[in-house]
Design an enzyme around this catalytic site. Structure first.
Site, PDB file in Angstrom:
ATOM      1  N   ASP A 163       0.825  -1.195   0.000  1.00  0.00           N
ATOM      2  CA  ASP A 163       0.000   0.000   0.000  1.00  0.00           C
ATOM      3  C   ASP A 163       0.868   1.257   0.000  1.00  0.00           C
ATOM      4  OD1 ASP A 163      -2.281  -1.492   0.138  1.00  0.00           O
ATOM      5  OD2 ASP A 163      -2.476  -1.334   2.314  1.00  0.00           O
ATOM      6  N   LYS A 197      -3.174   3.298  -2.619  1.00  0.00           N
ATOM      7  CA  LYS A 197      -4.245   4.206  -3.009  1.00  0.00           C
ATOM      8  C   LYS A 197      -4.419   5.249  -1.915  1.00  0.00           C
ATOM      9  CE  LYS A 197      -6.970   0.391  -1.349  1.00  0.00           C
ATOM     10  NZ  LYS A 197      -6.489   0.611  -0.014  1.00  0.00           N
ATOM     11  N   MET A 217      -8.068   8.176   9.637  1.00  0.00           N
ATOM     12  CA  MET A 217      -8.583   8.823   8.414  1.00  0.00           C
ATOM     13  C   MET A 217      -9.521   9.977   8.747  1.00  0.00           C
ATOM     14  SD  MET A 217      -9.324   5.313   6.288  1.00  0.00           S
ATOM     15  CE  MET A 217      -9.742   4.334   7.717  1.00  0.00           C
TER      16      MET A 217
HETATM   17  N1  SAH Z   1      -4.043  -0.618   9.077  1.00  0.00           N
HETATM   18  C1  SAH Z   1      -3.570   0.694   9.451  1.00  0.00           C
HETATM   19  C2  SAH Z   1      -4.612   1.767   9.231  1.00  0.00           C
HETATM   20  C3  SAH Z   1      -5.010   1.968   7.782  1.00  0.00           C
HETATM   21  S1  SAH Z   1      -6.154   3.280   7.577  1.00  0.00           S
HETATM   22  C4  SAH Z   1      -3.095   0.670  10.907  1.00  0.00           C
HETATM   23  O1  SAH Z   1      -3.317  -0.314  11.606  1.00  0.00           O
HETATM   24  O2  SAH Z   1      -2.480   1.656  11.328  1.00  0.00           O
HETATM   25  C5  SAH Z   1      -5.084   4.615   7.188  1.00  0.00           C
HETATM   26  C6  SAH Z   1      -5.076   5.643   8.299  1.00  0.00           C
HETATM   27  O3  SAH Z   1      -4.237   5.208   9.360  1.00  0.00           O
HETATM   28  C7  SAH Z   1      -4.518   6.988   7.910  1.00  0.00           C
HETATM   29  O4  SAH Z   1      -5.456   7.772   7.241  1.00  0.00           O
HETATM   30  C8  SAH Z   1      -4.154   7.559   9.252  1.00  0.00           C
HETATM   31  O5  SAH Z   1      -5.280   8.021   9.942  1.00  0.00           O
HETATM   32  C9  SAH Z   1      -3.651   6.316   9.974  1.00  0.00           C
HETATM   33  N2  SAH Z   1      -2.192   6.203   9.870  1.00  0.00           N
HETATM   34  C10 SAH Z   1      -1.481   5.247   9.274  1.00  0.00           C
HETATM   35  N3  SAH Z   1      -0.157   5.438   9.419  1.00  0.00           N
HETATM   36  C11 SAH Z   1      -0.037   6.567  10.151  1.00  0.00           C
HETATM   37  C12 SAH Z   1       1.065   7.309  10.657  1.00  0.00           C
HETATM   38  N4  SAH Z   1       2.339   6.926  10.454  1.00  0.00           N
HETATM   39  N5  SAH Z   1       0.806   8.425  11.392  1.00  0.00           N
HETATM   40  C13 SAH Z   1      -0.445   8.814  11.645  1.00  0.00           C
HETATM   41  N6  SAH Z   1      -1.530   8.159  11.186  1.00  0.00           N
HETATM   42  C14 SAH Z   1      -1.330   7.059  10.454  1.00  0.00           C
END
Ligand code: SAH
Length: 272
Positions: free
Chosen positions: A53, A75, A193
């Site tokens: 991703d 995406k 998100m």
């Molecule tokens: N599976 C992922 C989440 C995917 S949804 C997990 O467990 O973290 C994607 C969202 O995750 C982003 O829009 C943001 O809100 C958050 N996110 C992912 N990586 C991040 C990061 N390094 N810092 C802050 N938010 C993050």
């Protein structure tokens, strides 16, 4: 192999291997490669075909062997490269033709990453798969920005929700969350998100009973060298986020635990 390998470039011979393949859904963590699990690091280091991703950290991608096929199915909102159905179709096609796929997903595969849908599709297609957990963004942001997600004096519960706006029936963008549930005291609310919907979320939480003074913070690019934490209250955070141009990926954290952030972050900076 090209880094942005075109998935359609797998030739016919590659696609018709006899042995059935398998898929490993691997959590890549929030960005810092040192936060990978030992198992994830081992699997990435030995990968032959990787589908990843957009949110997978640069440092993690660098651990993929140069000889591996690396397919960016990333995406971002508004810039879809491959639809979710397209990703699933590609995974099934490659696995059926005998490939061992490593499906690398940001954070934990089963937390808001549609990993559940991918696993369901693999199960339905009869493709063997394994899931390797990862550090989710909430854990990464909490630890690295200085926000304990639970604390005996502040929060006995953590509620994680998605702030992803959906198209409503009248064409407007809406967010259908259980607001009375989210506006309870003594808990931490973490919104994945949630950048685009930030003003709406803060307004709804206040409307459902949380004080406008409730501490709230956005943690942008948590665990990466560029990490930023913008802290304020439900009332002030939307304007602060605008002024400071906070962009995804960022996590919204709401609750009195956020009041600990300045002190903890300062102390951690001394240790760095
Ligand atoms: N599976 C992922 C989440 C995917 S949804 C997990 O467990 O973290 C994607 C969202 O995750 C982003 O829009 C943001 O809100 C958050 N996110 C992912 N990586 C991040 C990061 N390094 N810092 C802050 N938010 C993050």
């Amino acid at each position: 192999m090209s880094l942005l390998h075109d998935p359609l470039h797998f030739d016919a011979a590659t696609l018709h291997a006899a042995r059935p393949g398998r898929v490993t859904l691997v959590g890549a963590g929030p960005g810092d490669p040192e936060l990978l699990t030992v198992k994830a690091a081992r699997l990435i280091g030995g990968a032959k075909v990787v589908l990843h991703d957009a949110l997978v950290g640069r440092g993690v991608l660098e651990l993929i062997p140069r000889t591996a096929h690396r397919i960016d199915v990333g995406k971002r909102s508004g810039h879809h490269k491959l639809s979710q159905d397209g990703i699933i179709e590609l995974m099934i096609r490659l696995a059926r033709s005998g490939h061992e796929l490593l499906r690398l997903k940001g954070g934990d595969p089963y937390v808001f990453g549609r990993g559940g849908e991918e696993a369901q599709a693999l199960a339905e297609a009869g493709i063997p798969f394994e899931v390797v957990p990862g550090v989710s963004a909430a854990q990464g942001a909490g630890a690295c920005a200085g926000i304990p997600l639970t604390h005996r004096d502040h929060a006995t519960e953590v509620v994680c929700v998605t702030g992803h706006l959906r198209d409503g029936p009248d064409g407007t963008r809406t967010l259908d969350l259980d607001w009375p549930r989210l506006a309870r005291p003594q808990q931490t609310v973490v919104v994945y998100m949630g950048v685009a919907a930030l003003p709406l979320i803060c307004e709804r939480l206040i409307a459902h009973g949380l004080s406008a003074d409730t501490p709230a913070a956005l943690v942008e690019r948590a665990t990466l060298p560029e990490q930023r934490c913008v802290a304020g209250t439900l009332e002030t955070l939307p304007a602060l986020a605008l002024v400071q141009a906070v962009k995804p990926p960022a996590l919204l954290v709401v609750g009195t635990v956020v009041s600990l952030q300045p002190v903890l972050a300062r102390a951690m900076a001394l240790a760095a």
